[in-house]
Design a protein around this motif. Structure first.
Motif, mmCIF file in Angstrom:
data_model
loop_
_atom_site.group_PDB
_atom_site.id
_atom_site.type_symbol
_atom_site.label_atom_id
_atom_site.label_comp_id
_atom_site.label_asym_id
_atom_site.label_seq_id
_atom_site.Cartn_x
_atom_site.Cartn_y
_atom_site.Cartn_z
ATOM 1 N N TRP A 140 -42.209 50.999 111.752
ATOM 2 C CA TRP A 140 -42.514 49.599 111.424
ATOM 3 C C TRP A 140 -41.332 48.718 111.797
ATOM 4 C CZ3 TRP A 140 -46.958 47.436 109.407
ATOM 5 C CH2 TRP A 140 -47.958 48.338 108.991
ATOM 6 N N SER A 141 -41.569 47.715 112.619
ATOM 7 C CA SER A 141 -40.570 46.711 112.922
ATOM 8 C C SER A 141 -40.693 45.593 111.890
ATOM 9 C CB SER A 141 -40.780 46.139 114.327
ATOM 10 O OG SER A 141 -39.874 45.074 114.573
ATOM 11 N N ILE A 142 -39.641 45.358 111.102
ATOM 12 C CA ILE A 142 -39.721 44.368 110.025
ATOM 13 C C ILE A 142 -38.714 43.246 110.240
ATOM 14 C CG2 ILE A 142 -40.505 46.133 108.392
ATOM 15 C CD1 ILE A 142 -37.691 45.900 107.078
ATOM 16 N N LEU A 143 -39.047 42.096 109.686
ATOM 17 C CA LEU A 143 -38.172 40.931 109.718
ATOM 18 C C LEU A 143 -38.052 40.370 108.317
ATOM 19 C CD1 LEU A 143 -36.591 38.589 111.045
ATOM 20 C CD2 LEU A 143 -38.795 37.454 111.433
ATOM 21 N N LEU A 144 -36.826 40.372 107.796
ATOM 22 C CA LEU A 144 -36.508 39.728 106.521
ATOM 23 C C LEU A 144 -35.805 38.416 106.841
ATOM 24 C CD1 LEU A 144 -35.136 42.856 104.627
ATOM 25 C CD2 LEU A 144 -37.254 41.638 104.065
ATOM 26 N N ALA A 145 -36.217 37.312 106.203
ATOM 27 C CA ALA A 145 -35.676 36.007 106.580
ATOM 28 C C ALA A 145 -35.366 35.144 105.363
ATOM 29 C CB ALA A 145 -36.651 35.282 107.499
ATOM 30 N N GLU A 146 -34.344 34.318 105.521
ATOM 31 C CA GLU A 146 -33.976 33.278 104.554
ATOM 32 C C GLU A 146 -33.905 31.976 105.327
ATOM 33 O OE1 GLU A 146 -30.345 32.307 101.411
ATOM 34 O OE2 GLU A 146 -29.912 33.379 103.275
ATOM 35 N N SER A 147 -34.559 30.929 104.831
ATOM 36 C CA SER A 147 -34.661 29.697 105.607
ATOM 37 C C SER A 147 -33.873 28.530 105.035
ATOM 38 C CB SER A 147 -36.134 29.278 105.725
ATOM 39 O OG SER A 147 -36.692 29.059 104.434
ATOM 40 N N ASN A 148 -33.207 28.709 103.892
ATOM 41 C CA ASN A 148 -32.520 27.569 103.263
ATOM 42 C C ASN A 148 -31.089 27.902 102.878
ATOM 43 O OD1 ASN A 148 -33.123 29.355 101.245
ATOM 44 N ND2 ASN A 148 -33.825 27.816 99.773
ATOM 45 N N GLY A 149 -30.437 28.713 103.681
ATOM 46 C CA GLY A 149 -29.059 29.072 103.371
ATOM 47 C C GLY A 149 -28.117 27.884 103.475
ATOM 48 N N VAL A 150 -27.172 27.804 102.557
ATOM 49 C CA VAL A 150 -26.214 26.691 102.562
ATOM 50 C C VAL A 150 -24.899 27.080 103.231
ATOM 51 C CG1 VAL A 150 -27.200 25.613 100.522
ATOM 52 C CG2 VAL A 150 -25.387 27.311 100.255
ATOM 53 N N MET A 151 -24.737 28.352 103.562
ATOM 54 C CA MET A 151 -23.524 28.818 104.229
ATOM 55 C C MET A 151 -23.906 29.666 105.433
ATOM 56 S SD MET A 151 -21.148 29.906 100.954
ATOM 57 C CE MET A 151 -19.734 30.212 102.020
ATOM 58 N N ALA A 152 -23.012 29.707 106.427
ATOM 59 C CA ALA A 152 -23.255 30.543 107.593
ATOM 60 C C ALA A 152 -23.410 31.998 107.176
ATOM 61 C CB ALA A 152 -22.126 30.386 108.601
ATOM 62 N N ALA A 153 -22.633 32.421 106.196
ATOM 63 C CA ALA A 153 -22.744 33.757 105.605
ATOM 64 C C ALA A 153 -21.869 33.790 104.372
ATOM 65 C CB ALA A 153 -22.331 34.846 106.580
ATOM 66 N N ASN A 154 -22.312 34.487 103.349
ATOM 67 C CA ASN A 154 -21.484 34.706 102.176
ATOM 68 C C ASN A 154 -20.666 35.969 102.404
ATOM 69 O OD1 ASN A 154 -22.444 32.695 99.956
ATOM 70 N ND2 ASN A 154 -24.317 33.470 100.885
ATOM 71 N N VAL A 155 -19.370 35.879 102.153
ATOM 72 C CA VAL A 155 -18.494 37.030 102.331
ATOM 73 C C VAL A 155 -17.829 37.353 101.004
ATOM 74 C CG1 VAL A 155 -18.090 36.573 104.773
ATOM 75 C CG2 VAL A 155 -16.589 35.532 103.075
ATOM 76 N N PHE A 156 -17.171 38.487 100.953
ATOM 77 C CA PHE A 156 -16.579 38.953 99.706
ATOM 78 C C PHE A 156 -15.191 38.385 99.480
ATOM 79 C CE2 PHE A 156 -19.554 42.263 101.122
ATOM 80 C CZ PHE A 156 -20.447 42.189 100.073
ATOM 81 N N ALA A 157 -14.701 38.548 98.247
ATOM 82 C CA ALA A 157 -13.346 38.118 97.932
ATOM 83 C C ALA A 157 -12.365 38.889 98.809
ATOM 84 C CB ALA A 157 -13.054 38.377 96.452
ATOM 85 N N ASP A 158 -11.140 38.371 98.918
ATOM 86 C CA ASP A 158 -10.142 39.027 99.755
ATOM 87 C C ASP A 158 -9.869 40.432 99.250
ATOM 88 O OD1 ASP A 158 -9.900 36.846 101.371
ATOM 89 O OD2 ASP A 158 -8.239 35.976 100.236
ATOM 90 N N MET A 159 -10.372 41.397 99.964
ATOM 91 C CA MET A 159 -10.175 42.796 99.618
ATOM 92 C C MET A 159 -10.292 43.608 100.901
ATOM 93 S SD MET A 159 -13.807 43.137 97.548
ATOM 94 C CE MET A 159 -13.363 44.677 96.785
ATOM 95 N N SER A 160 -9.738 44.793 100.889
ATOM 96 C CA SER A 160 -9.761 45.602 102.101
ATOM 97 C C SER A 160 -11.179 46.043 102.429
ATOM 98 C CB SER A 160 -8.864 46.830 101.926
ATOM 99 O OG SER A 160 -9.442 47.737 100.991
ATOM 100 N N TYR A 161 -11.365 46.424 103.671
ATOM 101 C CA TYR A 161 -12.675 46.920 104.106
ATOM 102 C C TYR A 161 -13.100 48.111 103.247
ATOM 103 C CZ TYR A 161 -16.206 49.110 107.093
ATOM 104 O OH TYR A 161 -17.354 49.683 107.577
ATOM 105 N N GLN A 162 -12.192 49.032 102.999
ATOM 106 C CA GLN A 162 -12.527 50.227 102.232
ATOM 107 C C GLN A 162 -12.894 49.889 100.796
ATOM 108 O OE1 GLN A 162 -12.941 53.183 103.585
ATOM 109 N NE2 GLN A 162 -13.656 53.993 101.607
#
Length: 209
Positions: A140-162
């Motif tokens: 199954w090819s699926i598409l999940l979408a959000e159409s009203n985001g207020v930010m380009a992307a939400n990222v995490f607090a300053d912490m290492s990748y690990q």
């Protein structure tokens, strides 16, 4: 003028930017279980979102839409699912999805993981199964979408990748409740000398974001 309405930094080429594409492992959460980024309601969990192949999550994208009164972002996560039961579970729900852009060169990085759907949730907009498709291996090819985001992307607090990856993995444990205070991850309220304790009150397996 609001801080988000004007430029306050140089536009430079980033040497430590992530590679093109996404990693095979992502994460998905039921929107109603998400209180804030990296924070779930008590007893809730997230689920790992695995993709295979050379281009996992191929087609995933974000776009700025300029409206008459305001601008907003649309986010689309594309994936292939082989379990029909999962497709049924996604139908009608709202979700938060985290994708992994890969480890950057910085020891502390808040750009590797990007989170979509925190505001209104992502919904299943398309689900197609082509029994002769080599691109999806008849899944199954699926598409999940959000159409009203207020930010380009939400990222995490300053912490290492690990540390960020361990936090996400911990949120995908059954009956796990995780949050971040500063740069110290707290799982069910237990911290020992700023060392993450994953064993505390985790007695099952994984879901949510």
């Amino acid at each position: 003028m609001k801080a988000c309405d004007y430029l306050s930094k140089d536009i430079m080429v980033e040497c430590n930017r992530p590679d093109v594409g996404l990693q095979k492992m992502g994460y998905i959460f039921n929107k109603e279980d998400v209180q804030d980024i990296l924070t779930l309601t008590e007893g809730a969990r997230g689920y790992k979102f695995m993709q295979d192949g050379k281009q996992p999550f191929n087609g995933t994208n974000s776009s700025l839409v300029v409206g008459k009164w305001r601008s907003y972002y649309t986010h689309q996560v594309k994936a292939v699912v082989f379990d029909k039961e999962v497709v049924e579970m996604l139908r009608g729900g709202k979700f938060v999805v985290v994708v992994d852009r890969g480890k950057t060169g910085d020891a502390q990085s808040n750009t590797s993981f990007e989170c979509f759907g925190l505001r209104g949730g992502m919904t299943l907009e398309e689900a197609t199964q082509d029994y002769y498709s080599e691109d999806t291996d008849a899944g199954w090819s699926i598409l999940l979408a959000e159409s009203n985001g207020v930010m380009a992307a939400n990222v995490f607090a300053d912490m290492s990748y690990q540390d960020a990856k361990e936090a996400l993995d911990a949120m995908c444990k059954e009956a796990a409740s995780a949050s971040v205070e500063g740069e110290v991850l707290i799982v069910d309220g237990v911290v020992e000398d700023e060392v993450l304790v994953l064993e505390a009150s985790v007695d099952g397996e994984v879901l949510n974001l």
